[in-house]
Design a protein around this motif. Structure first.
Motif, PDB file in Angstrom:
ATOM      1  N   HIS A  76      10.997  -1.929  10.928  1.00  0.00           N
ATOM      2  CA  HIS A  76      11.193  -0.975   9.826  1.00  0.00           C
ATOM      3  C   HIS A  76      12.592  -1.121   9.235  1.00  0.00           C
ATOM      4  N   HIS A  81      12.916  -4.381   7.218  1.00  0.00           N
ATOM      5  CA  HIS A  81      12.180  -4.317   5.956  1.00  0.00           C
ATOM      6  C   HIS A  81      12.863  -3.401   4.944  1.00  0.00           C
ATOM      7  N   ASN A  82      13.387  -2.263   5.420  1.00  0.00           N
ATOM      8  CA  ASN A  82      13.911  -1.248   4.500  1.00  0.00           C
ATOM      9  C   ASN A  82      15.409  -1.341   4.256  1.00  0.00           C
ATOM     10  N   TYR A 109      16.308  -6.230   4.118  1.00  0.00           N
ATOM     11  CA  TYR A 109      15.581  -6.900   3.036  1.00  0.00           C
ATOM     12  C   TYR A 109      15.311  -5.999   1.843  1.00  0.00           C
ATOM     13  N   ASN A 139       9.256 -10.228  -0.419  1.00  0.00           N
ATOM     14  CA  ASN A 139       8.576  -9.987   0.845  1.00  0.00           C
ATOM     15  C   ASN A 139       8.481 -11.219   1.729  1.00  0.00           C
ATOM     16  N   TYR A 149       1.846  -1.748  10.574  1.00  0.00           N
ATOM     17  CA  TYR A 149       2.949  -1.636   9.613  1.00  0.00           C
ATOM     18  C   TYR A 149       2.996  -2.874   8.707  1.00  0.00           C
ATOM     19  N   ALA A 150       2.873  -4.063   9.300  1.00  0.00           N
ATOM     20  CA  ALA A 150       2.927  -5.298   8.519  1.00  0.00           C
ATOM     21  C   ALA A 150       1.814  -5.350   7.481  1.00  0.00           C
ATOM     22  N   GLU A 151       0.618  -4.901   7.873  1.00  0.00           N
ATOM     23  CA  GLU A 151      -0.504  -4.892   6.936  1.00  0.00           C
ATOM     24  C   GLU A 151      -0.294  -3.868   5.829  1.00  0.00           C
ATOM     25  N   GLN A 152       0.220  -2.694   6.165  1.00  0.00           N
ATOM     26  CA  GLN A 152       0.459  -1.656   5.163  1.00  0.00           C
ATOM     27  C   GLN A 152       1.508  -2.088   4.143  1.00  0.00           C
ATOM     28  N   LYS A 153       2.543  -2.777   4.610  1.00  0.00           N
ATOM     29  CA  LYS A 153       3.645  -3.197   3.734  1.00  0.00           C
ATOM     30  C   LYS A 153       3.422  -4.581   3.144  1.00  0.00           C
ATOM     31  N   GLN A 154       2.248  -5.168   3.435  1.00  0.00           N
ATOM     32  CA  GLN A 154       1.868  -6.483   2.914  1.00  0.00           C
ATOM     33  C   GLN A 154       2.885  -7.573   3.272  1.00  0.00           C
ATOM     34  N   LEU A 155       3.381  -7.505   4.517  1.00  0.00           N
ATOM     35  CA  LEU A 155       4.252  -8.556   5.028  1.00  0.00           C
ATOM     36  C   LEU A 155       3.401  -9.730   5.519  1.00  0.00           C
TER      37      LEU A 155
END
Length: 361
Positions: free
Chosen positions: A63, A66-67, A70, A75, A94-100
């Motif tokens: 988290h 990402h926040n 980066y 992404n 989390y990775a799927e939700q944030k499209q990482l």
């Protein structure tokens, strides 16, 4: 006139020699400047990171990357490797939700070569050498202890269980074939409160580790230059927790030691004992404010206990003439019950004595 002609003829030859001499003098200086500029470029640019993690200790670091690290960056600068075996994997979610960019473990070296650095946080797998070497800057790990103390899978549990006054987080380089032995890039200390339970310390260290990770990446080149080797002579080990550690040996452990073990395993595993050939889980235990000598248990064996009607608890004799309070427990095959429920449901059926005994497994 002859002098002027001679000067014109030889001017370019002498200028070339002068330039060559200056180049010999300046080349080391230029090389040093280029190295400095290169280091500044590493410092000022964002390293492409492939993150390895699986659980709730990993998630704050992912988290934070990402926040914070980066923020306002594309992404594809951050990728994630995790296990797909557990459907409740919070890192994968989390990775799927944030499209990482998400990769299933095990991952191929070719995937890693697209990133500058591997970052491992509570991953639980020994990383093969070919994977470590596929990253131009190698791999680093966030570990929940002040290395070299508590190398291994359960550093938070052992820190509480062994009454450490402080612990912390370490950022270290990952070395092939061994866990937690690499050079340390950064550390941050955390005080262990005397009454803290494992989940609270776990959450605190996870967040401290996330903050220190971002700080380390923001100053990566200087952290690498100042990295220190671990003193192996000071190393202690925190191996994976097995059920054997949950079994209470009343004659070997004092009330304080049992209570520390209870706090260290809280939310993860229950302490276990035996009564009337049934397994008993200790759900809630405390140390008495004052360790009193109670006459009914004064000459009894360790593990002997009685029900205190006034305080509505079980009082158990432990090693070193100490006592532990049991407030809640679970009998094998039954729901969680209070000490009063246990007394009414089980102890009153045994009318021979007011004093009973827990036994070790």
């Amino acid at each position: 006139m002859l002098c002027i002609n001679y000067f014109k003829q030889n001017f370019f030859k002498y200028r070339r020699k002068i330039n060559e001499s200056f180049n010999l003098i300046l080349s080391p200086i230029r090389w040093k400047c280029q190295q400095t500029q290169s280091a500044q470029l590493i410092n000022n640019s964002k390293l492409k990171v492939l993150f390895f993690g699986t659980d709730t200790f990993s998630l704050p670091s992912l988290h934070a990357l990402h926040n914070n690290y980066y923020a306002r960056t594309e992404n594809n600068a951050l990728g994630v490797v995790t296990s797909f075996k557990n459907p409740a994997n919070c890192v994968r979610t989390y990775a799927e939700q944030k499209q990482l960019t998400l990769h299933r473990w095990p991952v191929l070296p070719e995937v890693c070569q697209g990133y500058d650095l591997g970052v491992v946080v509570s991953f639980g797998h020994l990383i093969p050498e070919r994977i470590i070497k596929s990253f131009p800057n190698g791999m680093i790990n966030v570990h929940a202890s002040l290395l070299p103390r508590w190398r291994g899978a359960a550093p938070i549990i052992y820190a509480i269980m062994q009454a450490d006054a402080q612990t912390g987080v370490s950022i270290m380089k990952i070395e092939p074939k061994h866990f937690d032995v690499g050079d340390v890039l950064a550390q941050r200390e955390v005080t262990i409160r005397a009454d803290i339970l494992m989940p609270e310390l776990h959450a605190q260290l996870a967040q401290e580790g996330a903050n220190l990770l971002v700080n380390t990446l923001n100053n990566f080149s200087s952290r690498l230059e100042s990295a220190t080797k671990q003193n192996n002579e000071l190393a202690t080990f925190a191996p994976k927790i097995t059920t054997a550690i949950t079994n209470v040996n009343w004659s070997q452990l004092s009330a304080e030691q049992i209570h520390r073990r209870f706090r260290a395993l809280f939310g993860f595993k229950h302490l276990n004992t035996r009564f009337q050939n049934k397994n008993i889980q200790l759900i809630d235990v405390k140390q008495p404010a004052v360790q009193e000598l109670l006459l009914p248990l004064d000459n009894m064996e360790c593990g002997s206990f009685l029900y205190d009607r006034n305080k509505r608890l079980l009082l158990v004799r432990c090693a070193d003439n100490t006592y532990l309070e049991v407030h809640q427990l679970r009998v094998e095959g039954k729901k969680v019950m209070t000490a009063t429920d246990f007394s009414n449901g089980f102890l009153k059926q045994i009318n021979s004595t007011k004093v009973h005994s827990f036994t070790s497994k």
